[in-house]
Write a protein that holds these residues in place. Structure first.
Motif: not given
Length: 179
Positions: A65-68, A130-135, A145-146, A153-155
């Motif tokens: 998460l920190m590296v992302l 951001h989405l990867l951090k959420t997952f 939130t998800l 993201h799709m938009a």
């Protein structure tokens, strides 16, 4: 070795000179973005310091998460560079970097449409991080939130595809006409 071509002088009406000269009003905006770039360098160094400092106590997911977060800062910084350099070159004045070994490949053919497509792709990259951090952190978030982050993201993706498609049509208008 040939001598450089002499510059031609152009006669402009006073109104044309004012309108054309007004592009220089964007210079403070680009300088402000350079200050924002400095802020992101400071933020990156602070976050990297926190990662190194807390490394012994961190689990792999926390490190990821920190590296992302660091990658996110770098991608936003890349976006800033594209806007600063590409925008200045497109809307204010030529940088005259021809032949410079560090000239970005994309700068030689930059225009407003290409800049929009590159910016859209950068925004998708940032949104992806951001989405990867959420997952990765999904157990600490609610479903709403998800879902909303995925929709947003799709938009962004749909917008980028639309911008690229419109740019392609504008670049080759004859190839999209019906016969």
């Amino acid at each position: 070795m040939s001598s450089p071509e002499p510059k031609r002088s152009f006669k402009m009406s006073p109104l044309s000179a004012v309108l054309f000269g007004s592009r220089w009003l964007q210079l403070p905006l680009y300088l402000g973005l350079i200050v924002a770039q400095i802020v992101y360098v400071v933020l990156f160094m602070q976050e990297l310091g926190h990662l190194i400092e807390r490394l012994p106590q961190l689990h792999e997911a926390d490190i990821m998460l920190m590296v992302l977060g660091l990658i996110d800062v770098v991608m936003i910084s890349n976006l800033l560079i594209m806007v600063i350099v590409g925008g200045y070159e497109t809307f204010v004045s030529r940088l005259n970097l021809n032949g410079h070994p560090d000239e970005p490949d994309w700068l030689s053919h930059v225009n407003a449409n290409l800049l929009k497509v590159k910016l859209a792709m950068s925004i998708i990259g940032i949104s992806s991080i951001h989405l990867l951090k959420t997952f990765i952190n999904v157990e600490n978030l609610d479903d709403k939130t998800l879902i909303w982050q995925t929709i947003i993201h799709m938009a962004f993706i749909a917008s980028a595809v639309s911008i690229a498609w419109i740019d392609r049509i504008m670049a080759h208008p004859d190839s999209h006409k019906e016969h």
